[in-house]
Design a protein around this motif. Structure first.
Motif, PDB file in Angstrom:
ATOM      1  N   GLY A 122      39.092  41.542  40.368  1.00 25.23           N
ATOM      2  CA  GLY A 122      39.882  40.504  39.728  1.00 25.23           C
ATOM      3  C   GLY A 122      41.358  40.824  39.846  1.00 25.23           C
ATOM      4  N   GLN A 123      42.203  39.879  39.470  1.00 27.88           N
ATOM      5  CA  GLN A 123      43.646  40.064  39.537  1.00 27.88           C
ATOM      6  C   GLN A 123      44.160  40.764  38.282  1.00 27.88           C
ATOM      7  OE1 GLN A 123      45.508  39.210  42.317  1.00 27.88           O
ATOM      8  NE2 GLN A 123      43.446  38.826  43.144  1.00 27.88           N
ATOM      9  N   SER A 124      45.101  41.695  38.463  1.00 28.87           N
ATOM     10  CA  SER A 124      45.745  42.350  37.328  1.00 28.87           C
ATOM     11  C   SER A 124      47.259  42.289  37.538  1.00 28.87           C
ATOM     12  CB  SER A 124      45.261  43.800  37.178  1.00 28.87           C
ATOM     13  OG  SER A 124      45.710  44.594  38.262  1.00 28.87           O
ATOM     14  N   ILE A 125      47.999  42.831  36.592  1.00 27.95           N
ATOM     15  CA  ILE A 125      49.455  42.658  36.597  1.00 27.95           C
ATOM     16  C   ILE A 125      50.178  44.000  36.535  1.00 27.95           C
ATOM     17  CG2 ILE A 125      51.419  41.661  35.354  1.00 27.95           C
ATOM     18  CD1 ILE A 125      49.369  39.655  34.134  1.00 27.95           C
ATOM     19  N   GLY A 153      49.386  34.571  51.174  1.00 26.32           N
ATOM     20  CA  GLY A 153      48.065  34.288  51.726  1.00 26.32           C
ATOM     21  C   GLY A 153      46.905  34.900  50.981  1.00 26.32           C
ATOM     22  N   THR A 154      47.147  35.449  49.780  1.00 29.06           N
ATOM     23  CA  THR A 154      46.081  36.128  49.038  1.00 29.06           C
ATOM     24  C   THR A 154      45.623  35.294  47.848  1.00 29.06           C
ATOM     25  OG1 THR A 154      47.609  37.286  47.572  1.00 29.06           O
ATOM     26  CG2 THR A 154      47.063  38.369  49.662  1.00 29.06           C
ATOM     27  N   THR A 155      44.493  35.688  47.279  1.00 32.09           N
ATOM     28  CA  THR A 155      44.012  34.997  46.088  1.00 32.09           C
ATOM     29  C   THR A 155      44.893  35.309  44.878  1.00 32.09           C
ATOM     30  OG1 THR A 155      42.438  36.821  45.750  1.00 32.09           O
ATOM     31  CG2 THR A 155      41.619  34.818  46.834  1.00 32.09           C
ATOM     32  N   THR A 160      48.243  33.033  40.791  1.00 31.37           N
ATOM     33  CA  THR A 160      49.562  32.971  40.156  1.00 31.37           C
ATOM     34  C   THR A 160      50.086  31.544  40.120  1.00 31.37           C
ATOM     35  OG1 THR A 160      50.044  35.217  40.926  1.00 31.37           O
ATOM     36  CG2 THR A 160      51.908  33.882  40.203  1.00 31.37           C
ATOM     37  N   LYS A 161      49.984  30.852  41.238  1.00 34.41           N
ATOM     38  CA  LYS A 161      50.481  29.475  41.307  1.00 34.41           C
ATOM     39  C   LYS A 161      49.679  28.534  40.404  1.00 34.41           C
ATOM     40  CE  LYS A 161      52.507  29.711  45.922  1.00 34.41           C
ATOM     41  NZ  LYS A 161      52.474  29.186  47.313  1.00 34.41           N
ATOM     42  N   LYS A 186      63.663  44.299  40.170  1.00 37.02           N
ATOM     43  CA  LYS A 186      64.109  43.069  40.834  1.00 37.02           C
ATOM     44  C   LYS A 186      63.248  41.867  40.422  1.00 37.02           C
ATOM     45  CE  LYS A 186      67.263  45.121  43.350  1.00 37.02           C
ATOM     46  NZ  LYS A 186      67.054  45.285  44.799  1.00 37.02           N
ATOM     47  N   ILE A 187      61.981  42.119  40.077  1.00 39.53           N
ATOM     48  CA  ILE A 187      61.079  41.062  39.602  1.00 39.53           C
ATOM     49  C   ILE A 187      60.400  41.555  38.331  1.00 39.53           C
ATOM     50  CG2 ILE A 187      60.659  40.062  41.892  1.00 39.53           C
ATOM     51  CD1 ILE A 187      58.017  41.574  41.989  1.00 39.53           C
ATOM     52  N   ASP A 188      59.829  40.619  37.595  1.00 41.78           N
ATOM     53  CA  ASP A 188      59.207  40.985  36.320  1.00 41.78           C
ATOM     54  C   ASP A 188      57.768  41.454  36.465  1.00 41.78           C
ATOM     55  OD1 ASP A 188      61.437  40.279  34.550  1.00 41.78           O
ATOM     56  OD2 ASP A 188      61.058  38.227  35.233  1.00 41.78           O
ATOM     57  N   ALA A 189      57.054  40.925  37.452  1.00 46.01           N
ATOM     58  CA  ALA A 189      55.646  41.295  37.587  1.00 46.01           C
ATOM     59  C   ALA A 189      55.152  41.054  39.007  1.00 46.01           C
ATOM     60  CB  ALA A 189      54.794  40.500  36.600  1.00 46.01           C
ATOM     61  N   PHE A 190      54.172  41.853  39.402  1.00 45.29           N
ATOM     62  CA  PHE A 190      53.496  41.683  40.680  1.00 45.29           C
ATOM     63  C   PHE A 190      52.022  41.469  40.400  1.00 45.29           C
ATOM     64  CE2 PHE A 190      51.325  43.641  44.468  1.00 45.29           C
ATOM     65  CZ  PHE A 190      51.696  42.665  45.378  1.00 45.29           C
ATOM     66  N   ILE A 191      51.476  40.379  40.918  1.00 47.41           N
ATOM     67  CA  ILE A 191      50.075  40.020  40.682  1.00 47.41           C
ATOM     68  C   ILE A 191      49.253  40.382  41.906  1.00 47.41           C
ATOM     69  CG2 ILE A 191      48.507  38.202  39.944  1.00 47.41           C
ATOM     70  CD1 ILE A 191      50.880  38.645  38.041  1.00 47.41           C
ATOM     71  N   TYR A 192      48.241  41.219  41.710  1.00 43.40           N
ATOM     72  CA  TYR A 192      47.422  41.622  42.850  1.00 43.40           C
ATOM     73  C   TYR A 192      46.080  42.152  42.358  1.00 43.40           C
ATOM     74  CZ  TYR A 192      46.798  42.854  47.759  1.00 43.40           C
ATOM     75  OH  TYR A 192      46.360  42.896  49.061  1.00 43.40           O
ATOM     76  N   ASP A 193      45.226  42.512  43.315  1.00 43.63           N
ATOM     77  CA  ASP A 193      43.867  42.960  42.992  1.00 43.63           C
ATOM     78  C   ASP A 193      43.878  44.245  42.171  1.00 43.63           C
ATOM     79  OD1 ASP A 193      43.084  40.811  44.477  1.00 43.63           O
ATOM     80  OD2 ASP A 193      42.517  41.963  46.243  1.00 43.63           O
TER      81      ASP A 193
END
Length: 267
Positions: A122-125, A153-155, A160-161, A186-193
């Motif tokens: 699943g996606q985490s932050i 190109g990822t889930t 996120t969108k 530079k950014i607040d969060a990165f969403i990924y597996d």
């Protein structure tokens, strides 16, 4: 008799036109004839596929690919491919199978077939450390004041969108860029597996970011192959079943997800 032969000739022509050949060779036969199994992957998705200090591609998927090639009695060829072009590369026969931690989606399934899923993630932050305690879930990030990112190109990008659509969104070509941009503020969060984010948080982010490790999506991962290839699909599903029956799957899983000896190969 002439009519019968004429009907047979028409049927043969139609079959040839629709399939390209009366006896079209399936992928499994091509692999055996070639003597090489070609897998497409995008190295950089820990612990599924990554590059060690020797420049070799290693990982969870790669170990299974090696066992797959051994079972076929052929050699293994790894074709490194950018993620956003990996499905077109499969369709145009640049390799035989995608083994890259790909999530099964209905959209992807329109242009390719998937094997039985072999793992659920699943996606985490990965969160900027200054937001610790203030942002506790993806719902808290769904605000125009925040800038969140994913890999193109990822889930993770899709999720996120869809679920964090009020925040400002940007995308990166690689996971490493996303992680470093969070660390650098530079950014607040990165969403990924979740598997990748867990490793990245321990390897690079200790004291520099926060990992919200409760996944907010459920995503089955599977191998991808070209459509209209039931024999290859059948072989892959039976191969995975055998790995699990023999206990080989658990050995590989434990190596990459429960142990950390492999980290020494990339540090």
């Amino acid at each position: 008799m002439k009519k019968l032969w004429m009907f047979a000739a028409i049927a043969l022509a139609v079959l040839t036109f629709t399939t390209g050949s009366v006896f079209a060779e399936d992928t499994l036969s091509k692999i055996q004839k070639r003597g090489v199994l070609r897998i497409g992957t995008d190295p950089g998705y820990m612990p599924f596929e990554l590059i060690n200090r020797k420049g070799e591609v290693i990982g969870f998927d790669i170990d299974m690919a090696k066992m797959m090639a051994k079972a076929m009695k052929v050699k293994l060829e790894i074709v490194s491919t950018a993620w956003d072009g990996i499905i077109p590369a499969l369709v145009t026969d640049k390799f035989d199978i995608i083994m890259g931690g790909m999530t099964v989606t209905q959209e992807r399934n329109l242009s390719m077939n998937f094997s039985t899923p072999y793992i659920l993630i699943g996606q985490s932050i990965l969160l900027k450390k200054e937001l610790a305690g203030k942002v506790k879930s993806y719902k808290d990030l769904n605000d125009p004041q925040y800038t969140v990112a994913g890999k193109i190109g990822t889930t993770g990008e899709i999720a996120t969108k869809k679920l964090i659509d009020k925040a400002k969104y940007i995308s990166f070509d690689t996971e490493q860029e996303g992680v470093m941009e969070v660390i650098n503020g530079k950014i607040d969060a990165f969403i990924y597996d979740l598997p990748f984010n867990s490793i990245a948080a321990n390897q690079k982010g200790q004291g520099k970011l926060v990992h919200l490790d409760q996944p907010f999506t459920k995503e089955p991962l599977a191998w991808g192959i070209r459509r209209s290839d039931p024999d290859f699909l059948n072989w892959l599903n039976n191969f995975m079943s055998q790995l699990k029956y023999d206990g080989k799957y658990d050995e590989i899983y434990n190596k990459w997800f429960k142990e950390d000896a492999w980290l020494k190969e990339i540090q």
